[in-house]
Design a protein around this motif. Structure first.
Motif, short mmCIF file in Angstrom:
data_model
loop_
_atom_site.label_atom_id
_atom_site.label_comp_id
_atom_site.label_asym_id
_atom_site.label_seq_id
_atom_site.Cartn_x
_atom_site.Cartn_y
_atom_site.Cartn_z
N LEU A 137 47.62 45.50 44.27
CA LEU A 137 46.85 46.49 43.94
C LEU A 137 47.22 47.93 44.25
O LEU A 137 47.36 48.49 45.51
CB LEU A 137 45.32 46.15 44.33
N VAL A 138 47.39 48.94 43.26
CA VAL A 138 48.05 50.20 43.63
C VAL A 138 46.96 51.36 43.39
O VAL A 138 47.35 52.42 43.78
CB VAL A 138 49.38 50.45 42.73
N LYS A 139 45.75 51.11 42.73
CA LYS A 139 44.98 52.15 42.61
C LYS A 139 43.66 51.38 42.88
O LYS A 139 43.32 50.22 42.69
CB LYS A 139 44.78 52.46 40.81
N GLY A 140 42.64 52.41 43.18
CA GLY A 140 41.24 52.10 43.81
C GLY A 140 40.38 51.54 42.35
O GLY A 140 40.82 51.83 41.39
N LEU A 141 39.38 50.90 42.70
CA LEU A 141 38.33 50.50 42.01
C LEU A 141 37.16 51.30 41.57
O LEU A 141 36.58 51.25 40.50
CB LEU A 141 37.96 49.12 42.22
N HIS A 150 36.67 44.60 35.19
CA HIS A 150 37.91 44.99 35.49
C HIS A 150 37.98 44.74 37.13
O HIS A 150 38.93 44.06 37.67
CB HIS A 150 38.42 46.11 35.12
N ARG A 151 36.82 45.06 37.78
CA ARG A 151 36.88 44.78 39.32
C ARG A 151 36.73 43.13 39.46
O ARG A 151 37.18 42.75 40.48
CB ARG A 151 35.45 45.40 39.95
N ALA A 152 35.91 42.36 38.79
CA ALA A 152 35.83 41.11 38.82
C ALA A 152 37.26 40.46 38.84
O ALA A 152 37.68 39.51 39.29
CB ALA A 152 34.62 40.54 37.77
N THR A 153 37.91 40.84 37.65
CA THR A 153 39.24 40.51 37.38
C THR A 153 40.26 40.61 38.58
O THR A 153 40.96 39.65 39.05
CB THR A 153 39.95 41.03 35.99
N VAL A 154 40.23 41.73 39.18
CA VAL A 154 40.97 42.19 40.36
C VAL A 154 40.56 41.19 41.44
O VAL A 154 41.43 40.67 42.15
CB VAL A 154 40.78 43.80 40.56
N ARG A 155 39.22 41.03 41.63
CA ARG A 155 38.77 39.98 42.80
C ARG A 155 39.43 38.84 42.32
O ARG A 155 39.60 37.85 43.11
CB ARG A 155 37.36 40.08 42.85
N GLY A 156 39.30 38.17 41.01
CA GLY A 156 39.84 37.20 40.62
C GLY A 156 41.29 36.68 41.05
O GLY A 156 41.70 35.62 41.25
N THR A 198 50.96 31.44 35.56
CA THR A 198 50.35 30.74 34.52
C THR A 198 50.03 31.69 33.33
O THR A 198 49.86 32.97 33.45
CB THR A 198 48.96 29.82 34.82
N PRO A 199 49.78 31.05 32.01
CA PRO A 199 49.14 32.31 30.99
C PRO A 199 47.84 33.06 31.31
O PRO A 199 47.76 34.19 30.99
CB PRO A 199 49.20 31.18 29.53
N ALA A 200 47.12 32.17 32.18
CA ALA A 200 45.75 32.65 32.40
C ALA A 200 45.98 33.88 33.49
O ALA A 200 45.46 35.10 33.44
CB ALA A 200 44.76 31.81 33.02
N VAL A 201 46.84 33.85 34.27
CA VAL A 201 47.08 34.63 35.48
C VAL A 201 47.85 36.06 34.61
O VAL A 201 47.51 37.04 34.94
CB VAL A 201 47.88 34.41 36.80
N TYR A 207 46.61 48.83 34.58
CA TYR A 207 46.62 50.03 35.12
C TYR A 207 46.34 50.12 36.60
O TYR A 207 46.49 51.09 37.03
CB TYR A 207 45.75 50.95 34.24
N LEU A 208 45.85 49.07 37.10
CA LEU A 208 45.47 49.04 38.45
C LEU A 208 46.56 48.29 39.22
O LEU A 208 46.51 48.53 40.68
CB LEU A 208 44.11 48.50 38.63
N VAL A 209 47.14 47.41 38.75
CA VAL A 209 48.08 46.51 39.66
C VAL A 209 49.54 46.65 39.49
O VAL A 209 49.89 47.35 38.11
CB VAL A 209 47.77 44.95 39.36
N LYS A 210 50.46 46.18 40.01
CA LYS A 210 51.91 46.11 39.85
C LYS A 210 52.33 44.95 40.48
O LYS A 210 51.89 44.29 41.31
CB LYS A 210 52.39 47.35 40.95
N VAL A 211 53.34 44.36 39.29
CA VAL A 211 53.87 43.07 39.79
C VAL A 211 55.07 43.41 40.60
O VAL A 211 55.94 44.00 40.19
CB VAL A 211 54.53 42.29 38.30
N VAL A 212 55.12 42.77 41.88
CA VAL A 212 56.16 43.05 42.89
C VAL A 212 57.44 42.24 42.64
O VAL A 212 58.50 42.68 42.80
CB VAL A 212 55.52 42.86 44.44
N SER A 213 57.00 41.08 42.21
CA SER A 213 58.45 40.09 42.27
C SER A 213 57.95 39.15 41.28
O SER A 213 56.75 38.77 40.77
CB SER A 213 58.78 39.52 43.56
#
Length: 59
Positions: free
Chosen positions: A9-13, A20-26, A41-44, A53-59
């Motif tokens: 998570l690279v930005k605040g909520l 979107h907040r619920a998705t981040v919590r999920g 998985t496709p769901a993730v 716009y809030l997260v970054k895939v690290v690896s």
């Protein structure tokens, strides 16, 4: 878990939509700079795309 993806998570909520907040919590993320390792998985992937716009895939 065979195929995993790390998400950070690279930005605040503050000021974001409630869904979107619920998705981040999920995704298992709490505060800024928190990292979660999830099964690739496709769901993730869809959740990551929704809040890209809030997260970054690290690896």
């Amino acid at each position: 878990m065979a195929n995993t993806v790390k998400v950070k998570l690279v930005k605040g909520l503050i000021g974001t939509r409630e869904t979107h907040r619920a998705t981040v919590r999920g995704l298992g993320l709490r505060g800024i700079n928190s990292v979660s390792e999830l099964e690739d998985t496709p769901a993730v992937r869809g959740m990551i795309n929704k809040v890209s716009y809030l997260v970054k895939v690290v690896s």
